[in-house]
Design an enzyme around this catalytic site. Structure first.
Site, mmCIF file in Angstrom:
data_model
loop_
_atom_site.group_PDB
_atom_site.id
_atom_site.type_symbol
_atom_site.label_atom_id
_atom_site.label_comp_id
_atom_site.label_asym_id
_atom_site.label_seq_id
_atom_site.Cartn_x
_atom_site.Cartn_y
_atom_site.Cartn_z
ATOM 1 C CD GLU A 334 -1.640 -2.335 1.822
ATOM 2 O OE1 GLU A 334 -0.434 -2.652 1.818
ATOM 3 O OE2 GLU A 334 -2.539 -3.065 2.287
ATOM 4 C CE LYS A 443 6.197 -10.252 4.266
ATOM 5 N NZ LYS A 443 6.426 -8.833 4.153
#
Ligand code: AMP
Length: 544
Positions: A334, A443
């Site tokens: 983003e 992750k």
């Protein structure tokens, strides 16, 4: 009184004209799938990119339409990076590591009309071909000169044939509004479907300029730049655009991301800068430790690390054992992604080695044009290095909304900031330190795994009553999923059963590496799993 400067639009096609005028001599090098090297000049790149633009128009692609790419890092992908936006269409990079279901969803949701796919990735595309709404599939293959081109499956087009048939003189750069979409990338969240982030020409150009700033990444004409970060991960962190803007040499590793191949390319192409996630650098560190005198990497000025926290020991080991300078940065899909970079400024000239390392292991200070703040319980937290809150950012290359999505609106504050979901402290000098994530994504090697997706699936198993999935430490992948399971009374479940139950629905690297059986999972007052408590319980869990 108004300023009297030109209203010059910041658009990507101008990069092609500039690169051709100034940097035609510069090389772009790619390691092909067969490991041989392809090299050509920026001048040739610009001509071929114009051919691609003409070919796409001939295929019926119009401004605003999306063209997907499913590809490794190589020169044809770079041509797509510029050729697609040059006609006002939108480059949509597809993450080749996703599960086929997610890939099909993202390509269709993004509205990809044409998809450019690597020949070596055709088996992946075949898995979703009947679900794809794209009208045209174009196959890119990097075959050494003199060798016969591969057989293209029926119904697909050959990229090289398309380019050969297109007349570059028919290319006219689209007359573009700088706020028009240039590229898009999907990000995965804990809840719901992946969300699309749409970059504009203006945001991409400004971000590229920032990357060139010397206290940020400092890419310049003399740079030889090798992005290990995939071109499908936030546009390879935006550097391909910067390299063209400033005339840097670009070196692409193709599908060969093992430490030996990368070190060989670093040496061979006199690479001065490279970028990737910590897992890549840990592999390279091990390889260099095992082969201390094998490579001459004296040209390397900096290795940019981001996408997950860089362990301080890794930063120190590179410096002390190999004279290699690791620079830590933070960003998100983003945020294009550059948000903060950690250099040690002159205010710390008197700092000890230990103190400098501690600063470099933080995520760094906000880059120019990006503003940050941290919020907890509706109040902004002080920059004291201790108070923690959720990081919020704003700036010209930060998303203002997700693409065509009702989801994710809560990520944007009423006063126009983006809520990152990262929990941080900020010290008095402005160095950000990521303490935790507000959400519980895992992750693994720089790629996200949704714990909620795994939990939902696990709880469909007949012998499982409850399951929570949390990240635990892994020597190579940094984080791997651990499933904490409450079995149905009187039943039992094993790791092998869990994995084979999940296997049809997830990419193999999503599957939990371990399970723990427990009586109950702690819950919050609203009935949600208290994952923070679980993480605390299993904080010393180590996987190899
Ligand atoms: P993505 O959108 O896939 O690039 O993931 C962005 C997320 O990765 C951020 O919100 C952070 O949680 C994490 N991240 C990125 N860079 C770093 C870093 N240097 N240290 C710790 N976490 C990071």
């Amino acid at each position: 009184m108004q300023g009297l400067m030109m209203d010059y639009q910041l658009t990507l096609p101008t990069l092609l004209e500039r690169a051709e005028a100034l940097y035609s001599y510069r090389e772009i090098v790619t390691r092909r799938p067969d490991k041989s090297l392809h090299r050509y000049t920026v001048g040739e790149f610009v001509q071929r990119t114009r051919r691609l633009a003409v070919a796409l128009v001939d295929l019926g692609v119009r401004p605003g339409q999306r063209v997907g790419t499913l590809a490794w890092n190589h020169y044809q992908h770079l041509e797509a990076y510029l050729g697609i936006p040059a006609i006002g269409a939108v480059l949509h990079t597809l993450n080749l590591r996703l599960h086929a279901d997610d890939l099909a969803y993202i390509a269709n949701h993004g509205g990809d009309r044409v998809i450019l796919v690597d020949e070596v990735l055709l088996p992946l595309l075949e898995q979703i071909r009947d679900r794809l709404e794209a009208e045209t599939i174009v196959v890119m293959s990097q075959v050494p000169e003199g060798e016969s081109p591969p057989e293209i499956p029926s119904g697909m087009l050959d990229y090289e044939e398309l380019l050969a048939a297109a007349d570059p003189d028919r290319y006219t750069p689209a007359d573009l509004d700088e706020n028009a979409a240039a590229a898009m990338c999907y990000t995965s969240g804990t809840t719901g479907k992946p969300k699309g982030v749409v970059y504009s020409h203006r945001s991409t150009m400004l971000h590229a300029m920032a990357i060139g700033m010397s206290d940020l990444v400092g890419v310049r004409e003399r740079t030889s730049y090798l992005p290990v970060v995939p071109m499908f991960h936030v546009n390879a962190w935006g550097t391909p655009f910067c390299c063209l803007m400033v005339g840097a040499k670009q070196v692409f590793p193709g599908p060969h991301l093992d430490a030996a191949s990368l070190c060989d390319l670093f040496e061979r192409e006199r690479v001065t800068m490279t970028a990737g996630v910590p897992t890549i650098w840990m592999g390279i560190l091990d390889h260099l430790d095992a082969n201390p005198d094998k490579y001459d990497l004296s040209c390397m000025e900096m290795m940019l690390v981001g996408g997950a926290a860089a362990p301080p020991k890794m930063i120190a080991d590179f410096e002390q054992r190999h004279g290699l300078h690791v620079v830590h940065a933070w960003g998100m899909t983003e945020t294009s992604p550059l948000g903060t970079v950690s250099h040690v400024g002159p205010a710390n000239d008197g700092a000890s080695e230990q103190e400098r390392l501690a600063l470099r292991a933080k995520q760094g200070r906000m880059v120019p044009l990006v503003e940050i703040r941290a919020r907890a319980d509706d109040a902004l937290v002080p920059w004291d290095g201790k108070s923690i809150g959720e990081l919020e950012v704003r700036g010209p290359w930060v998303a203002s909304a997700y693409y065509d999505s009702e989801q994710g609106t809560e990520a944007f504050t009423d006063d126009g900031w983006f809520r990152t979901g990262d929990v941080v402290s900020i010290d008095p000098q402005g160095y950000v330190c990521i303490v935790d994530r507000a959400k519980d994504l895992i992750k693994s090697g720089g790629e996200w795994i949704s714990s909620i997706a795994l939990e939902n699936a696990l709880m469909g198993h007949p012998a499982i009553a409850e399951a929570a999935v949390i990240p635990v430490h892994h020597a190579k992948w940094i984080e791997r999923p651990l499933a904490v399971i409450v079995p149905v009374e009187g039943k039992s479940v094993t790791l092998d059963e869990v994995r084979s139950f999940l296997q049809p629905h997830f990419a193999s690297w999503w599957l939990p590496d371990a399970i723990e059986i427990t009586d109950a999972i702690p819950r919050t007052s609203t009935g949600k799993f208290k994952k923070a408590v679980l993480r605390e319980t299993y904080k010393n869990y180590r996987l190899e």
